[in-house]
Design an enzyme around this catalytic site. Structure first.
Site, PDB file in Angstrom:
ATOM      1  N   GLN A  22       0.834  -1.208   0.000  1.00 42.02           N
ATOM      2  CA  GLN A  22       0.000   0.000   0.000  1.00 42.02           C
ATOM      3  C   GLN A  22       0.869   1.258   0.000  1.00 42.02           C
ATOM      4  O   GLN A  22       0.538   2.260   0.633  1.00 42.02           O
ATOM      5  CB  GLN A  22      -0.909   0.021   1.228  1.00 42.02           C
ATOM      6  CG  GLN A  22      -2.178  -0.804   1.081  1.00 42.02           C
ATOM      7  CD  GLN A  22      -3.101  -0.263  -0.008  1.00 42.02           C
ATOM      8  OE1 GLN A  22      -3.106   0.917  -0.337  1.00 42.02           O
ATOM      9  NE2 GLN A  22      -3.891  -1.144  -0.591  1.00 42.02           N
ATOM     10  N   SER A  23       1.997   1.221  -0.699  1.00 42.85           N
ATOM     11  CA  SER A  23       2.969   2.313  -0.612  1.00 42.85           C
ATOM     12  C   SER A  23       2.462   3.635  -1.199  1.00 42.85           C
ATOM     13  O   SER A  23       2.166   3.741  -2.390  1.00 42.85           O
ATOM     14  CB  SER A  23       4.246   1.896  -1.348  1.00 42.85           C
ATOM     15  OG  SER A  23       5.122   2.994  -1.455  1.00 42.85           O
TER      16      SER A  23
END
Ligand code: PLP
Length: 345
Positions: A82-83
């Site tokens: 989920q960067s």
């Protein structure tokens, strides 16, 4: 300090707001007991450019300028599934007419899902060129170098942006933020006593620290660790601040005691929700209609709230929270953030 000698691209028009949070301050004060709580201010770096912004935008302004100066046509970077950093880097590549590739570290085995929501959805919508998924503990620099070598074999030129955009060049973005804040404090007539900032890959905390010391701003910076306790986090921040100061040619030794962080709010694990995060996300949303995120700023604000309740801040002290962004990942954690699941304290 003269930042104009470093190449920079611009992804935000103007400066981000510095605002007082009256309703949040009141709610926090009511929960602090007789000692009272601080006045809470916010620096809206969640309103920076790049679908949507956040602290990575400031770092990328200098990193992408460096990539262009080197003739790169593709940005390569890495992060968690989920960067925010990967999403912002992809977004910058689009603005520059470049391509973008990620190496994603699957910290929990088999947790990466191509159809996941949040930032992951944005990777696909924005059109990432390729994603390499690797297991936890992989040497990320080596994995990114492999992508770069593959591109070179095809006659292209990659530029490796380090994880979180945190190296000396990326840290310049938060030196610029320090200077922006200094000007806002002056113009708005605001005296800030303490600043709370997230501390992860450390470019934000370290860059701000170098910028503050270089500009003789004597406001203490309080880091809230998002993945490490102070014993591991502080040396990273110190190293980053020193690297930024050296790049600026400041001839300054960063004092070890200028680095301060707390590690009490990131557990059970990086990116895993806890109850204090949920309280923080809900409180800011319901008092000020400002969104935090579950992985970073929710835990960082939980740190500010927790420190206030411990009496760490004096009543009526002015405390500034740096909002580093991250809202897209809210959508990957909807049931947790709504309090529909049991969570560790
Ligand atoms: C990356 C990130 C941070 C941590 O900043 P670092 O510079 O990596 O220490 C904090 N908040 C958000 C929303 C982030 O995406």
């Amino acid at each position: 300090m003269d930042l104009s000698r470093f190449p920079r691209r611009r992804y935000t028009q103007g400066v981000t707001p510095l605002e007082f949070l009256p309703n949040f301050t009141q709610a926090l004060r009511n929960s602090c007991g007789p000692s009272g709580g601080p006045n809470v201010w916010i620096k809206r770096d969640d309103m920076l450019g790049l679908t949507p912004g956040g602290n990575k935008t400031r770092k990328l302004e200098f990193l992408v300028a460096d990539a262009l100066a080197q003739g790169a046509d593709t940005l390569i970077t890495c992060g968690a599934p989920q960067s925010n950093h990967c999403r912002a880097t992809l977004s910058a590549s689009i603005k520059e007419g470049m391509k973008c590739r990620f190496v994603i570290e699957e910290r929990v085995p088999n947790s990466y899902r191509l159809d996941a929501s949040g930032n992951n959805f944005l990777f696909r919508l924005l059109g990432v060129e390729a994603i390499t998924v690797v297991p936890a503990g992989t040497n990320m620099l080596q994995a990114m170098q492999q992508v770069s070598d593959d591109l070179a074999g095809a006659g292209r030129k990659g530029y490796i942006v380090p994880g979180g955009g945190s190296n000396a060049i990326g840290g310049l973005g938060y030196v610029a933020c320090a200077q922006e804040l200094q000007q806002q404090f002056f113009e708005q007539g605001v005296q800030i006593d303490k600043i709370v900032v997230g501390s992860g890959s450390s470019g934000t905390h370290g860059g701000l620290l170098a910028g503050f010391l270089g500009n003789h701003i004597n406001i203490p910076l309080i880091g809230i660790g998002v993945s490490r306790d102070p014993v591991d986090q502080d040396p990273l921040v110190h190293q980053e601040a020193q690297a930024v100061a050296d790049l600026l040619g400041l001839k300054l030794t960063i004092p070890r005691e200028a680095v301060l962080s707390f590690g009490d709010w990131w557990r059970p694990k990086y990116s895993m929700p806890n109850a204090a995060m949920v309280e923080a996300v809900q409180l800011l949303a319901r008092t000020e209609a400002i969104l935090l995120d579950p992985v970073y700023t929710g835990k960082i604000m939980a740190g500010l709230i927790g420190l206030a309740r411990q009496g760490y801040f004096k009543r009526d002290e002015n405390v500034l929270f740096i909002h580093t962004g991250g809202a897209p990942s809210l959508h990957a954690y909807e049931p947790e953030v709504l309090g529909l699941t049991g969570l560790p304290a």
